[in-house]
Design an enzyme around this catalytic site. Structure first.
Site, mmCIF file in Angstrom:
data_model
loop_
_atom_site.group_PDB
_atom_site.id
_atom_site.type_symbol
_atom_site.label_atom_id
_atom_site.label_comp_id
_atom_site.label_asym_id
_atom_site.label_seq_id
_atom_site.Cartn_x
_atom_site.Cartn_y
_atom_site.Cartn_z
ATOM 1 N N SER A 190 0.829 -1.192 0.000
ATOM 2 C CA SER A 190 0.000 0.000 0.000
ATOM 3 C C SER A 190 0.874 1.257 0.000
ATOM 4 O O SER A 190 1.645 1.479 -0.926
ATOM 5 C CB SER A 190 -0.952 -0.039 1.190
ATOM 6 O OG SER A 190 -1.977 0.920 1.066
ATOM 7 N N ASP A 354 -10.132 -3.283 -5.196
ATOM 8 C CA ASP A 354 -9.232 -2.346 -4.526
ATOM 9 C C ASP A 354 -9.214 -1.058 -5.347
ATOM 10 O O ASP A 354 -8.998 -1.099 -6.567
ATOM 11 C CB ASP A 354 -7.827 -2.970 -4.459
ATOM 12 C CG ASP A 354 -6.799 -2.064 -3.802
ATOM 13 O OD1 ASP A 354 -7.161 -0.989 -3.301
ATOM 14 O OD2 ASP A 354 -5.610 -2.453 -3.783
ATOM 15 N N HIS A 384 -8.174 -4.899 -0.955
ATOM 16 C CA HIS A 384 -7.034 -4.162 -0.417
ATOM 17 C C HIS A 384 -6.715 -4.602 1.015
ATOM 18 O O HIS A 384 -7.594 -4.766 1.841
ATOM 19 C CB HIS A 384 -7.301 -2.655 -0.420
ATOM 20 C CG HIS A 384 -6.077 -1.867 -0.063
ATOM 21 N ND1 HIS A 384 -5.098 -1.575 -0.984
ATOM 22 C CD2 HIS A 384 -5.637 -1.374 1.120
ATOM 23 C CE1 HIS A 384 -4.118 -0.906 -0.391
ATOM 24 N NE2 HIS A 384 -4.425 -0.781 0.883
#
Length: 414
Positions: A190, A354, A384
Site C-alpha cells: 500500500s 481495490d 485491499h
C-alpha cells in the site's frame, strides 16, 4: 419476556443490517470480511465524531488499529530481532538465528502500509511476514519505522525511508550483517509500496550510490494522486477496508492539513496547471489494459485554480500551492520513461476489489514498456490489505496464498 425477545430480535436485525455489505460473489469468506470491515467502519465513524467535536483528530483515533495490533518484538530460536537506528531512522532488524555457514545472505528492506498516517513495523502481521522471509529466504529483513503524517507530512516519510536505505546500502554496513550487495530488494504494501517504488527510482538517480537494488516488490501499491477517478476507484469506491473516502483522506493528509484539498480530491478537481501537464503518465485510457477498463470512459481531470487549496485562495500561484501532487517521490507513476528504464526487476501484486488496482496495473504496463522485467500477480478475488490478514480472528486464506507467492518470487529472483 416477550418484550425482551422483541428487543433482542430488533437489536440483532440492526446489528446484521450494519454488518452486512453487498460483497462481490468472487470474494472468499465474505462474512469474515464484513465483520472485519464493520470494526474499521465503527472506528472511522468514531474518529469522524471525535474530530467534529474537537476532541482528537481523525488519524489520532484511527491510530488505535496500530496500537491494538502491536506486538512485543522478541528473539526466538530461528530469528534474532533487534531495534536499531540507521542515520537517525528507527528500524527493526530481523536476522537468522543461526550463525550461518559463512555465505552472504539476501536482504529485504520492508516498508509498512497505512496510508503514510497509520501503521508500524511492530504490528503483528508485519512481524510475522518478516519472520517468514528470514526463515524461508535465509535473509536479513530491515523493517523501517518511518515517521507518519499528518504530524510529519510529505516528504518526511520518504526522506526517512531513503536515508535509512542509503545507510544500510553502505558496504561496511552490509558486511556487518553478512549481506550480499548484489541480492537486495526493497518492498512494501500500500503506502509502503508507494515508498518502495519512490526510493527505487531515487536510488537510480543518485550518482554517489554504489550498491544497486536487485529487485522491488510492490504489494497493492498506491502510485499516483492526479486521477482519483480511475475505473478501480469508481468500481470499488465503497469496498471494505479501503473505500475511496479513506484513500483520499490519506492522500490529502499526507500533503497538508488544509481540509480544502480533501474536498477537491473527492471531486477529482484538485489538479493545478503544473500537475495537469503530467496526466499523460497516469492516463488509464493508454496505460490500462482493456480488460481492466470495463464500461468506464476516460475523462481527463481538469486543472482548477480553486482546487489548489488555501494558497491559491489567498491569491498565490495555484501551481505552487501543493507542489507535492506533481512530485514523483509522492506519485512514482509520474516518472518519465527515462527514469523507469534503469529500475530493477519488479513484482507487482494487485487486487480486483481495490481502489488502487489500476495504479499497480498501470505501473506494470509502463515498466514493461520501458524494458523492465515485471511479474504482475493479479488476484481476481482479492481486496485491499488482504495480505496482512493472517492473524486470528481476521485470518483469510487468500492472505496465505498471496504471502506464499510473494515469498516464492523473492526466493527465485533475489
Amino acid at each position: 419476556m416477550r418484550s425482551k425477545c422483541i428487543f433482542l430480535l430488533v437489536l440483532g436485525a440492526i446489528t446484521a443490517y450494519y454488518i452486512y455489505l453487498p460483497i462481490p460473489g468472487e470474494i472468499e469468506e465474505k462474512w469474515k470480511l464484513m465483520i472485519t470491515d464493520s470494526f474499521f467502519r465503527s472506528l472511522s465513524h468514531l474518529a469522524d465524531l471525535s474530530e467534529l467535536l474537537g476532541m482528537k483528530d481523525y488519524m489520532g483515533v484511527m491510530m488505535f488499529i496500530t496500537i491494538a495490533e502491536s506486538v512485543v518484538l522478541v528473539t526466538d530460536e530461528r530469528v534474532q530481532v533487534t531495534e536499531e537506528v540507521f542515520d537517525g531512522v528507527q528500524v527493526v532488524v530481523y536476522e537468522p538465528g543461526h550463525g550461518g555457514n559463512g555465505e552472504l545472505r539476501r536482504a529485504v528492506i520492508y516498508l509498512h502500509g497505512g496510508g503514510w498516517c497509520l501503521g508500524s513495523s511492530r504490528m503483528g502481521p508485519y512481524d510475522l511476514l518478516a519472520r517468514k522471509m528470514v526463515s524461508e529466504l535465509d535473509a536479513v529483513v530491515i523493517s523501517v519505522e518511518y515517521r507518519l503524517a499528518p504530524a510529519h507530512p510529505f516528504p518526511i516519510p520518504f526522506e526517512d525511508v531513503y536515508r535509512g536505505l542509503r545507510y544500510f546500502l553502505q558496504r561496511h554496513v552490509l558486511a556487518r550483517y553478512s549481506v550480499d550487495p548484489g541480492r537486495i530488494a526493497v518492498s512494501g504494501d500500500s503506502a509502503g509500496g508507494n515508498l518502495a517504488a519512490a526510493v527505487a527510482q531515487q536510488l537510480q538517480q543518485d550518482p554517489d550510490q554504489q550498491v544497486a537494488l536487485k529487485a522491488q516488490a510492490l504489494l497493492y501499491p498506491v502510485l499516483q494522486a492526479l486521477d482519483l477517478n480511475t475505473p478501480s476507484y469508481q468500481q470499488n469506491q465503497d469496498m471494505p477496508i479501503l473505500p475511496k473516502t479513506l484513500m483520499v483522506r490519506f492522500w490529502s493528509e499526507y500533503f497538508t492539513s488544509d481540509k480544502s484539498l480533501f474536498r477537491a480530491m473527492m471531486t477529482n478537481s484538485h489538479n493545478s496547471p503544473k500537475s495537469a501537464g503530467l496526466l499523460k503518465f497516469v492516463n488509464w485510457s493508454s496505460h490500462l489494459p482493456e480488460s481492466f477498463r470495463g464500461a468506464y470512459r476516460y475523462s481527463a481531470p481538469a486543472a482548477s485554480v480553486s482546487a489548489a487549496g488555501a494558497a491559491a485562495a489567498a491569491g498565490g500561484d495555484p501551481s505552487r500551492s501543493i507542489p507535492a501532487i506533481a512530485d514523483p517521490r509522492a506519485s512514482p507513476l509520474l516518472a518519465p520513461d527515462g527514469s523507469l528504464r534503469p529500475l530493477p526487476k519488479a513484482y507487482i501484486l494487485t487486487c480486483e476489489y481495490d481502489v488502487l488496482r489500476d495504479d499497480g496495473v498501470m505501473y506494470a504496463t509502463r515498466l514493461r514498456q520501458a524494458g523492465v522485467n515485471v511479474t504482475h500477480r493479479h488476484y481476481s478475488a482479492g481486496f485491499h490489505g488482504a495480505l496482512m490478514f493472517t492473524v486470528w480472528p481476521a485470518d483469510f486464506q487468500i492472505a496465505h496464498r498471496m504471502t506464499e507467492d510473494y515469498v516464492a518470487w523473492l526466493k527465485e529472483n533475489l
